[in-house]
Scaffold this active site. Structure first.
Site, mmCIF file in Angstrom:
data_model
loop_
_atom_site.group_PDB
_atom_site.id
_atom_site.type_symbol
_atom_site.label_atom_id
_atom_site.label_comp_id
_atom_site.label_asym_id
_atom_site.label_seq_id
_atom_site.Cartn_x
_atom_site.Cartn_y
_atom_site.Cartn_z
ATOM 1 N N LYS A 115 -31.911 -6.348 -133.419
ATOM 2 C CA LYS A 115 -32.350 -5.580 -132.260
ATOM 3 C C LYS A 115 -32.152 -4.084 -132.491
ATOM 4 O O LYS A 115 -33.049 -3.266 -132.223
ATOM 5 C CB LYS A 115 -31.568 -6.003 -131.009
ATOM 6 C CG LYS A 115 -31.907 -5.192 -129.764
ATOM 7 C CD LYS A 115 -30.903 -5.406 -128.645
ATOM 8 C CE LYS A 115 -30.892 -6.815 -128.151
ATOM 9 N NZ LYS A 115 -30.016 -6.980 -126.962
ATOM 10 N N LYS A 127 -20.681 -7.593 -132.122
ATOM 11 C CA LYS A 127 -20.460 -8.179 -130.800
ATOM 12 C C LYS A 127 -19.006 -8.601 -130.721
ATOM 13 O O LYS A 127 -18.393 -8.948 -131.734
ATOM 14 C CB LYS A 127 -21.358 -9.386 -130.576
ATOM 15 C CG LYS A 127 -21.721 -9.595 -129.115
ATOM 16 C CD LYS A 127 -22.762 -8.593 -128.635
ATOM 17 C CE LYS A 127 -23.189 -8.892 -127.209
ATOM 18 N NZ LYS A 127 -24.294 -8.008 -126.792
ATOM 19 N N ASP A 167 -20.877 -6.127 -121.552
ATOM 20 C CA ASP A 167 -21.735 -7.311 -121.619
ATOM 21 C C ASP A 167 -21.339 -8.179 -120.419
ATOM 22 O O ASP A 167 -20.837 -7.645 -119.420
ATOM 23 C CB ASP A 167 -21.548 -8.038 -122.955
ATOM 24 C CG ASP A 167 -22.678 -9.018 -123.264
ATOM 25 O OD1 ASP A 167 -23.704 -8.576 -123.785
ATOM 26 O OD2 ASP A 167 -22.528 -10.222 -122.977
ATOM 27 N N SER A 375 -27.322 3.361 -124.671
ATOM 28 C CA SER A 375 -25.961 3.521 -125.197
ATOM 29 C C SER A 375 -25.935 4.544 -126.326
ATOM 30 O O SER A 375 -24.986 5.325 -126.456
ATOM 31 C CB SER A 375 -25.429 2.176 -125.716
ATOM 32 O OG SER A 375 -25.017 1.341 -124.676
#
Length: 437
Positions: A115, A127, A167, A375
């Protein structure tokens, strides 16, 4: 991608990680729906690029010890999966949820890597998270957990190393607790996390960015078919930040948003939720089922919204929420477009069904990339200690969603899945070959 080399390496990954179904799902999706540029084919095999790209750089695992309001010591597991920093510092969210485990985070980190490469910006993929459940916890308990989590994580992040964001269950409040601890531990005020409050380095539009970006991308796709959002019937799952801001922006552009959902069921409002209704959900915590009763909508207990006839479906809840049965219902109701608002909310079987039925399908790595793009804007503002106004950031977000659409569709006849994966793949391969082993 197809070759004996890839088949051999894919079989090896399947065997090695047979107990990690989420991770294997994204590996197989990227393998099936990517096209490698012919100029890379020889080096791809000789330098074992496929296996190197699919394998995370490192997985950091740690225990989180924290004290609850009854003075009991609790232990949770925390992780940070730093998948790739080939094209920039690691970047990706932190998730607090009982379902968090190594497989889920590896899946999310690999997807995040592709992404982030798709955006064209200089950011790698990561992540993180913990199997901590914030539901029912007091503010003080959440704060103490965040502080304990950062006591371990701070060694591995920084503004040019790894920049976490929020998240699921990690919003601006949790980011504030995490950043406050990081600032004290490091004795530095740096852009080591994004998603902060405006008062201490946050960016305008960050809260809205993923949902708004979804709608900006959808507008780009519709424009290629000489359509606009005006009058389109949209079914959205979820009722969190992404779903509500997507609904808000879509409604403002004239679409009829007829559903929202949560884990208990879904709300159906035939005439389309108004901007005022969506604002009420955004600004006041309330039960979705009670809200349905309040506005005269229908509440369908224990059901998902994919049985509703719509022009556009936007799954915005969680991974693998839309399966083959759901896909067949949507296809039977003649859905025209499916856009992934959450991270990989459609199973591979559902994706296959949409593609075979001629439904326009766009993957999460394209559709919901507005969040990570904004971000990155926050990172830039932090680096020069100079914030930008809301209107300027929203304009920049719309521009980058236009660029992402171009990256997906250029030369791929609007096959957005193959286009998105292939642009990201080839950018990562170029970087890996240029930097050596």
């Amino acid at each position: 991608m197809k070759s004996s080399y890839i088949e051999q390496k894919l079989a090896q990954i399947r065997s090695q990680y047979a107990d990690q179904p989420e991770y294997l799902q994204v590996v197989e999706e990227l393998t099936q729906f990517s096209q490698l540029h012919p100029s890379f084919e020889t080096a791809f095999e000789q330098d074992n690029i496929y296996q190197r790209l699919m394998t995370p750089d490192r997985i950091i695992s740690f225990k989180v010890e924290w004290v609850d309001d009854h003075n009991r010591v609790n232990i949770n597991r925390g992780w940070r999966v730093q998948h790739s920093n080939l094209i920039g510092p690691y970047k990706g969210g932190i998730r607090f949820h009982p379902s968090v485990n190594e497989s889920v985070l590896k899946f999310l980190a690999l997807e995040q890597t592709f992404k982030n490469a798709l955006t064209g910006l200089s950011i790698g993929g990561a992540k993180g998270g913990a199997d901590f459940d914030p539901k029912g916890k007091s503010r003080a308990e959440v704060m103490r957990f965040c502080q304990a989590f950062m006591d371990e994580l701070h060694r591995h992040i920084g503004p040019t190393t790894d920049i976490p964001a929020g998240d699921i269950n990690v919003g601006s409040r949790e980011i504030g607790f995490l950043f406050g601890r990081y600032r004290r531990l490091q004795n530095q005020f740096t852009g080591a996390l994004t998603g902060k409050e405006i008062d201490f380095g946050g960016s305008h539009v960050r809260t809205e960015a993923t949902g708004f970006g979804c709608i900006f991308f959808i507008e780009e796709v519709l424009a290629t078919h000489d359509k606009t959002l005006d009058g389109q019937i949209i079914a959205i799952s979820g009722a969190g930040n992404v779903a509500l801001h997507a609904a808000q922006k879509a409604s403002a552009e004239g679409a009829r948003v007829v559903t929202l959902s949560n884990s208990q069921g879904f709300l159906y409002y035939k005439n389309g939720l108004s901007r005022e209704m969506i604002d009420s959900l955004l600004n006041h915590a309330q039960s979705l089922s009670q809200f349905a009763e309040k506005i005269g909508g229908q509440w369908h207990e224990g059901k998902n919204p994919w049985r509703v006839a719509c022009d556009i479906a936007i799954p915005c809840a969680t991974q693998n929420e839309l399966d083959l049965t759901d896909a067949k219902q949507l296809i039977g109701n003649r859905v025209g477009y499916v856009f992934e608002g959450a991270n990989m909310p459609c199973t591979n079987q559902a994706i296959d069904a949409f593609r075979q039925a001629g439904v326009v399908f766009a993957p999460a790595k394209a559709v919901n990339s507005g969040g990570v793009a904004t971000s990155t804007f926050e990172m830039g503002q932090n680096a020069i200690f100079s914030p930008k106004p809301f209107t300027e950031i929203e304009r920049d977000l719309r521009k980058i969603m236009h660029e992402i659409h171009h990256h997906c569709s250029d030369g791929n006849n609007h096959d957005y899945l193959i286009g998105a994966n292939s642009f990201a793949l080839n950018r990562l391969v170029r970087a890996m070959l240029a930097q050596g082993v």
